[in-house]
Design a protein around this motif. Structure first.
Motif, PDB file in Angstrom:
ATOM      1  N   ILE A 135     102.438 -76.613 101.106  1.00 41.08           N
ATOM      2  CA  ILE A 135     102.851 -77.220  99.842  1.00 41.08           C
ATOM      3  C   ILE A 135     102.838 -76.091  98.825  1.00 41.08           C
ATOM      4  O   ILE A 135     101.832 -75.396  98.663  1.00 41.08           O
ATOM      5  N   VAL A 136     103.979 -75.880  98.174  1.00 39.59           N
ATOM      6  CA  VAL A 136     104.163 -74.739  97.283  1.00 39.59           C
ATOM      7  C   VAL A 136     104.418 -75.256  95.870  1.00 39.59           C
ATOM      8  O   VAL A 136     105.248 -76.139  95.664  1.00 39.59           O
ATOM      9  N   ASP A 137     103.688 -74.690  94.902  1.00 35.47           N
ATOM     10  CA  ASP A 137     103.904 -74.983  93.491  1.00 35.47           C
ATOM     11  C   ASP A 137     104.618 -73.797  92.867  1.00 35.47           C
ATOM     12  O   ASP A 137     104.254 -72.640  93.112  1.00 35.47           O
ATOM     13  N   VAL A 138     105.643 -74.083  92.044  1.00 43.17           N
ATOM     14  CA  VAL A 138     106.416 -73.025  91.402  1.00 43.17           C
ATOM     15  C   VAL A 138     106.380 -73.267  89.891  1.00 43.17           C
ATOM     16  O   VAL A 138     106.883 -74.285  89.406  1.00 43.17           O
ATOM     17  N   ALA A 139     105.785 -72.337  89.178  1.00 43.04           N
ATOM     18  CA  ALA A 139     105.683 -72.450  87.722  1.00 43.04           C
ATOM     19  C   ALA A 139     107.065 -72.321  87.082  1.00 43.04           C
ATOM     20  O   ALA A 139     107.971 -71.711  87.670  1.00 43.04           O
ATOM     21  N   PRO A 140     107.235 -72.874  85.886  1.00 48.46           N
ATOM     22  CA  PRO A 140     108.511 -72.704  85.183  1.00 48.46           C
ATOM     23  C   PRO A 140     108.857 -71.224  85.038  1.00 48.46           C
ATOM     24  O   PRO A 140     108.006 -70.411  84.677  1.00 48.46           O
ATOM     25  N   GLY A 141     110.088 -70.866  85.384  1.00 50.55           N
ATOM     26  CA  GLY A 141     110.546 -69.481  85.278  1.00 50.55           C
ATOM     27  C   GLY A 141     110.188 -68.586  86.446  1.00 50.55           C
ATOM     28  O   GLY A 141     110.644 -67.444  86.521  1.00 50.55           O
ATOM     29  N   ALA A 142     109.379 -69.068  87.391  1.00 51.47           N
ATOM     30  CA  ALA A 142     108.957 -68.235  88.526  1.00 51.47           C
ATOM     31  C   ALA A 142     110.020 -68.225  89.616  1.00 51.47           C
ATOM     32  O   ALA A 142     110.802 -69.170  89.754  1.00 51.47           O
ATOM     33  N   SER A 143     110.049 -67.139  90.379  1.00 50.40           N
ATOM     34  CA  SER A 143     110.952 -67.064  91.528  1.00 50.40           C
ATOM     35  C   SER A 143     110.342 -66.182  92.604  1.00 50.40           C
ATOM     36  O   SER A 143     109.507 -65.331  92.324  1.00 50.40           O
ATOM     37  N   SER A 144     110.767 -66.420  93.821  1.00 53.26           N
ATOM     38  CA  SER A 144     110.333 -65.601  94.950  1.00 53.26           C
ATOM     39  C   SER A 144     111.224 -64.364  95.019  1.00 53.26           C
ATOM     40  O   SER A 144     112.333 -64.356  94.478  1.00 53.26           O
ATOM     41  N   PRO A 145     110.777 -63.329  95.737  1.00 53.41           N
ATOM     42  CA  PRO A 145     111.708 -62.241  96.037  1.00 53.41           C
ATOM     43  C   PRO A 145     112.725 -62.736  97.070  1.00 53.41           C
ATOM     44  O   PRO A 145     112.511 -63.777  97.706  1.00 53.41           O
ATOM     45  N   MET A 146     113.809 -62.025  97.243  1.00 54.27           N
ATOM     46  CA  MET A 146     114.741 -62.335  98.327  1.00 54.27           C
ATOM     47  C   MET A 146     113.943 -62.134  99.619  1.00 54.27           C
ATOM     48  O   MET A 146     113.274 -61.109  99.796  1.00 54.27           O
TER      49      MET A 146
END
Length: 115
Positions: free
Chosen positions: A33-44
């Motif tokens: 289960i992954v949480d992603v904050a506003p504006g966050a992104s993973s690398p390619m």
């Protein structure tokens, strides 16, 4: 005399059935289960096995390198990514996003490789 209360039961919020997935061999099943904050992104990055993702909360934007496609998925929607396909996941909204991801990872394969 009052009636007995109806017992509480689990409620299925999402049901995923993938008919077209055909795998053979020895696999590990990994779920996160992954949480992603506003504006966050993973690398390619890419994964060594098939990825099945369902957005639980908010929205997640998926960019696929192979065809430069970009699509935003909202809570309740799902997507599938093939092994070895480079992707980037981001949250371009102002609210937290969460998703559950299940990987079918061949034994000995690396889960994630960043570009």
């Amino acid at each position: 005399m009052s009636q007995p209360a109806t017992p509480l039961r689990p409620l299925v919020r999402h049901n995923l059935r993938v008919d077209a997935l055909s795998v053979s061999g020895d696999f590990d099943v990994i779920q996160q289960i992954v949480d992603v904050a506003p504006g966050a992104s993973s690398p390619m990055h890419m994964h060594g096995g098939v990825e099945l993702t369902t957005v639980l909360e908010g929205e997640v934007t998926l960019r696929r390198e192979k065809d430069s496609s970009v699509k935003t998925y909202k809570a309740g929607e799902m997507y599938m990514v093939n092994a070895g396909e480079f992707i980037q996941v981001s949250n371009t909204s102002q609210s937290k996003a969460s998703f559950v991801v299940t990987f079918l990872l061949p034994k000995g394969a690396t889960l994630t490789t960043n570009k």
